[in-house]
Design a protein around this motif. Structure first.
Motif, PDB file in Angstrom:
ATOM      1  N   ARG A 212       0.816  -1.207   0.000  1.00 26.41           N
ATOM      2  CA  ARG A 212       0.000   0.000   0.000  1.00 26.41           C
ATOM      3  C   ARG A 212       0.850   1.257   0.000  1.00 26.41           C
ATOM      4  NH1 ARG A 212      -3.203  -0.038   4.855  1.00 26.41           N
ATOM      5  NH2 ARG A 212      -3.130  -2.265   4.706  1.00 26.41           N
TER       6      ARG A 212
ATOM      7  N   PRO B 234      -3.379  -1.612  -4.920  1.00 28.32           N
ATOM      8  CA  PRO B 234      -4.301  -0.785  -4.125  1.00 28.32           C
ATOM      9  C   PRO B 234      -5.582  -0.388  -4.864  1.00 28.32           C
ATOM     10  CG  PRO B 234      -2.072   0.089  -3.995  1.00 28.32           C
ATOM     11  CD  PRO B 234      -2.048  -1.028  -4.985  1.00 28.32           C
ATOM     12  N   TYR B 235      -5.567  -0.425  -6.184  1.00 26.93           N
ATOM     13  CA  TYR B 235      -6.763  -0.060  -6.945  1.00 26.93           C
ATOM     14  C   TYR B 235      -7.973  -0.887  -6.530  1.00 26.93           C
ATOM     15  CZ  TYR B 235     -10.126   0.095 -10.705  1.00 26.93           C
ATOM     16  OH  TYR B 235     -11.291   0.208 -11.409  1.00 26.93           O
ATOM     17  N   TRP B 236      -7.764  -2.158  -6.203  1.00 22.52           N
ATOM     18  CA  TRP B 236      -8.887  -3.043  -5.904  1.00 22.52           C
ATOM     19  C   TRP B 236      -9.624  -2.638  -4.636  1.00 22.52           C
ATOM     20  CZ3 TRP B 236      -9.664  -4.688 -10.327  1.00 22.52           C
ATOM     21  CH2 TRP B 236      -8.649  -5.126 -11.138  1.00 22.52           C
ATOM     22  N   GLU B 237      -9.005  -1.828  -3.782  1.00 23.16           N
ATOM     23  CA  GLU B 237      -9.709  -1.325  -2.591  1.00 23.16           C
ATOM     24  C   GLU B 237     -10.787  -0.316  -2.962  1.00 23.16           C
ATOM     25  OE1 GLU B 237      -6.940   0.302   0.171  1.00 23.16           O
ATOM     26  OE2 GLU B 237      -5.930  -1.598   0.473  1.00 23.16           O
ATOM     27  N   THR B 238     -10.639   0.326  -4.122  1.00 23.38           N
ATOM     28  CA  THR B 238     -11.580   1.374  -4.522  1.00 23.38           C
ATOM     29  C   THR B 238     -12.555   0.920  -5.605  1.00 23.38           C
ATOM     30  OG1 THR B 238     -10.052   2.229  -6.190  1.00 23.38           O
ATOM     31  CG2 THR B 238      -9.880   3.145  -3.970  1.00 23.38           C
ATOM     32  N   ALA B 239     -12.331  -0.229  -6.195  1.00 21.35           N
ATOM     33  CA  ALA B 239     -13.196  -0.705  -7.285  1.00 21.35           C
ATOM     34  C   ALA B 239     -14.572  -1.071  -6.742  1.00 21.35           C
ATOM     35  CB  ALA B 239     -12.566  -1.905  -7.979  1.00 21.35           C
ATOM     36  N   PRO B 240     -15.648  -0.538  -7.364  1.00 23.49           N
ATOM     37  CA  PRO B 240     -16.990  -0.838  -6.868  1.00 23.49           C
ATOM     38  C   PRO B 240     -17.385  -2.304  -7.068  1.00 23.49           C
ATOM     39  CG  PRO B 240     -17.105   0.499  -8.863  1.00 23.49           C
ATOM     40  CD  PRO B 240     -15.649   0.377  -8.484  1.00 23.49           C
TER      41      PRO B 240
END
Length: 97
Positions: A8, A69-75
């Motif tokens: 992260r 870290p993108y996957w933490e924000t993907a809906p």
């Protein structure tokens, strides 16, 4: 699933941006997916050279994709992963043309 702090925050422990990189200095997911696809294709070719190196690279790229870290924000993570593969394939097709 919890993303490790090292991933992260990046190796230096700070969040930074560099050209062609996203948050934390990591390559963008599209760049990583394109590299993963190219490595997979190289392994799938008849009689690939240096298969050990290719398998290790594929594993390393898989880990980068999974913990990005993108996957933490993907809906919707499954749909986002599909879209990522589609974008990477389109990028590869443009480069080949």
């Amino acid at each position: 699933m919890e993303v490790p702090e090292r991933v992260r925050r990046g190796k230096a422990g700070r969040i930074a941006r560099a050209p062609g990189r996203c948050l934390g200095g990591l390559p963008s997911p599209v760049q990583t997916q394109a590299a993963w696809s190219a490595t997979y294709d190289a392994l799938a070719a008849p009689r690939p050279r240096d298969t050990t190196t290719l398998r290790r690279r594929l594993l390393r790229l898989s880990v980068r994709l999974w913990w990005h870290p993108y996957w933490e924000t993907a809906p919707s993570v499954p749909m986002a992963r599909y879209e990522l593969r589609r974008l990477a394939r389109a990028r590869g097709a443009v480069r080949a043309a």
